[in-house]
Each structure stands twice: as structure tokens, then as C-alpha cells.
Design a protein around this motif. Sequence first.
Motif, mmCIF file in Angstrom:
data_model
loop_
_atom_site.group_PDB
_atom_site.id
_atom_site.type_symbol
_atom_site.label_atom_id
_atom_site.label_comp_id
_atom_site.label_asym_id
_atom_site.label_seq_id
_atom_site.Cartn_x
_atom_site.Cartn_y
_atom_site.Cartn_z
ATOM 1 N N VAL A 145 0.833 -1.201 0.000
ATOM 2 C CA VAL A 145 0.000 0.000 0.000
ATOM 3 C C VAL A 145 0.868 1.252 0.000
ATOM 4 N N PRO A 147 0.969 5.355 -2.455
ATOM 5 C CA PRO A 147 0.442 6.079 -3.617
ATOM 6 C C PRO A 147 1.092 5.568 -4.903
ATOM 7 N N HIS A 150 -1.314 -0.279 -7.148
ATOM 8 C CA HIS A 150 -2.641 -0.652 -7.618
ATOM 9 C C HIS A 150 -3.233 -1.739 -6.724
ATOM 10 N N LEU A 151 -4.560 -1.815 -6.745
ATOM 11 C CA LEU A 151 -5.222 -2.819 -5.917
ATOM 12 C C LEU A 151 -4.748 -4.227 -6.243
ATOM 13 N N ILE A 188 -11.413 -4.681 -1.979
ATOM 14 C CA ILE A 188 -10.011 -5.087 -1.949
ATOM 15 C C ILE A 188 -9.952 -6.603 -2.102
ATOM 16 N N GLU A 199 -5.681 2.797 -9.077
ATOM 17 C CA GLU A 199 -4.447 3.301 -8.481
ATOM 18 C C GLU A 199 -4.747 3.861 -7.094
ATOM 19 N N LEU A 200 -3.873 3.569 -6.155
ATOM 20 C CA LEU A 200 -4.054 4.045 -4.781
ATOM 21 C C LEU A 200 -3.629 5.508 -4.668
ATOM 22 N N LYS A 201 -4.417 6.255 -3.876
ATOM 23 C CA LYS A 201 -4.156 7.675 -3.679
ATOM 24 C C LYS A 201 -4.206 8.014 -2.197
ATOM 25 N N MET A 204 -7.186 7.417 0.892
ATOM 26 C CA MET A 204 -8.002 6.197 0.874
ATOM 27 C C MET A 204 -7.834 5.448 2.200
ATOM 28 N N VAL A 245 -3.891 5.066 3.160
ATOM 29 C CA VAL A 245 -2.852 5.427 2.193
ATOM 30 C C VAL A 245 -2.378 6.835 2.533
ATOM 31 N N HIS A 250 1.887 4.072 3.857
ATOM 32 C CA HIS A 250 0.636 3.672 4.503
ATOM 33 C C HIS A 250 0.774 3.791 6.016
#
Length: 271
Positions: A145, A147, A150-151, A188, A199-201, A204, A245, A250
Motif C-alpha cells: 500500500v 500512492p 494498484h489494488l 479489496i 491506483e491508490l491515492k 483512501m 494510504v 501507509h
Amino acid sequence: MTIHLKTAEDIAQMRVACRLAAEVLDYIAPFVQAGVTTGKLDALCHAYMRDEQGTVPAPLNYAPPGYPPFPASICTSVNDVICHGIPGDRVLKNGDIVNLDITVITKEGYYGDTSRMFIVGEGSILAKRLCQITFECMWKGIDQVRPGAHLGDIGHAIQQHAEQAGYSIVREYCGHGIGKNFHEDPQILHYGRPGSGIELKPGMIFTIEPMLNAGKRDIRTMPDQWTVKTRARSLSAQWEHTVLVTDSGHEVLTVSAGTQPRPSQAAPAAA
């Protein structure tokens, strides 16, 4: 899909909610012994949330579309129960494994969600290994985890570690976004391909909660419409943390004095 990026105030409130959920597990841990019923564990947790924390147990009377209201304050999933076990008259015995899944709602309306595995008395080598590998899988996922990731990176790391150890991943249930709602986007998955998915930001917040079976991944749902068991009647284990995130990586939010430390096997490689 609507993903709510959390504000600084949201994040501060979620730290509180998630710590309180973890503290319920700290409180109940000494009571998880041979001879106790799952209903007693539920009653103790309910009283602790209500009287000591001033929180509300989110599962109690939770009724998503198509389901009857869940009749308890926690989920107690024993041995071949994968998830959503309903507390009742079942007496824990030496060698049982049990997942206690806790979700609290604070007076400000924020949800904190976490679960841990407990081994009653002296567990078998199989039970201990399943619980340990599942714990490592959760952390393998958490370590992805950041930025820009991706999941699918989360799911792939979990799936790879589980299958290398000879276990299967339950695919019908997954982690979820969380905040002022029990379940939010994104979902998830605990399996997947690197680089796939959203995409993780920063901002989240979601749970990572892999469920591993010692046998095949197939499931069966009981007539109560909640309790889910392994079709092969094999043991199943699950661990769950809620994760934020951040700008640089994280933060695990569901931490407390009794939270088990990250396993060395799952630690990120040194730069």
C-alpha cells in the motif's frame, strides 16, 4: 465506483475508531479459553463497547439487502467457519481456532474494523501454521500500500504467499473501503495481477482481510444466511487491519497495546 478520499478530520476520527476496535480485541483476549461459549464472548464485547467505550457494535442488526438482521455484536468464526459466524451456545474447546471480528461505531459516526485469530489452548501444528501464514498474507498485502500502487498489487502479494504455502484464497469475500459507512468502495480482492485495478491515492482508507482455507477455496453458506463455512470442512483463518494510504506509504490504523507486531517474514526488503 465512488471512492471517498478522507479529509484530515476524517483521518483523525478514523484513528480513534480503529484504535477502539483493536482495544475490544485486547479486552476480550484473556477470555478466549476452553469452556467459554461464543455467546459469552459476544456479551462481554457488547458490554465493553457500550459501557467502557461509548461505542456501538456495528454488526448488531446489520441487514444489507437480501439478508436478515445480524443478531449479535461480533462475529465468531470457529474452525471451518470462514466468516460471519454467529455467536451462541457453542463451547470453545482445546485446539479450536476462532476469528473474532470487531467493528465499532463512534459517537461521531466513524467505523473501526479489525479481526484477529485466536488459538484455544494448544493448537495443532496445522492450525498454528494456517493462522501464521494468514497473518503474513495480510502483512504482505499491507506492504504493497502506497500512492501509485494498484489494488492488484495487494491481491497478488497475498495470493502468491498463500498459494506457495499450499493454502487457497476465499474469493467471494474481500476487503472494503470504510469511513462513515461500514462498507464503501473500493473492494479489496485478496488475489489478482500486479498493476491491475485502481491506483491508490493518499486519503483512501480500506480493510485488508484475507481468508485462507487449509483445503480448497469452495464455500457453503448455512441456512441462517450469514455463517459461511469451507465446503471441504477444512480449517479457515482470517486476519484484518484497516489501512490508510498516506502521502509516502501507509499507516495501519487498527493498532492498540495488544496488537501483534508485523511478522519478520512479511517485512519489506531493505533498500
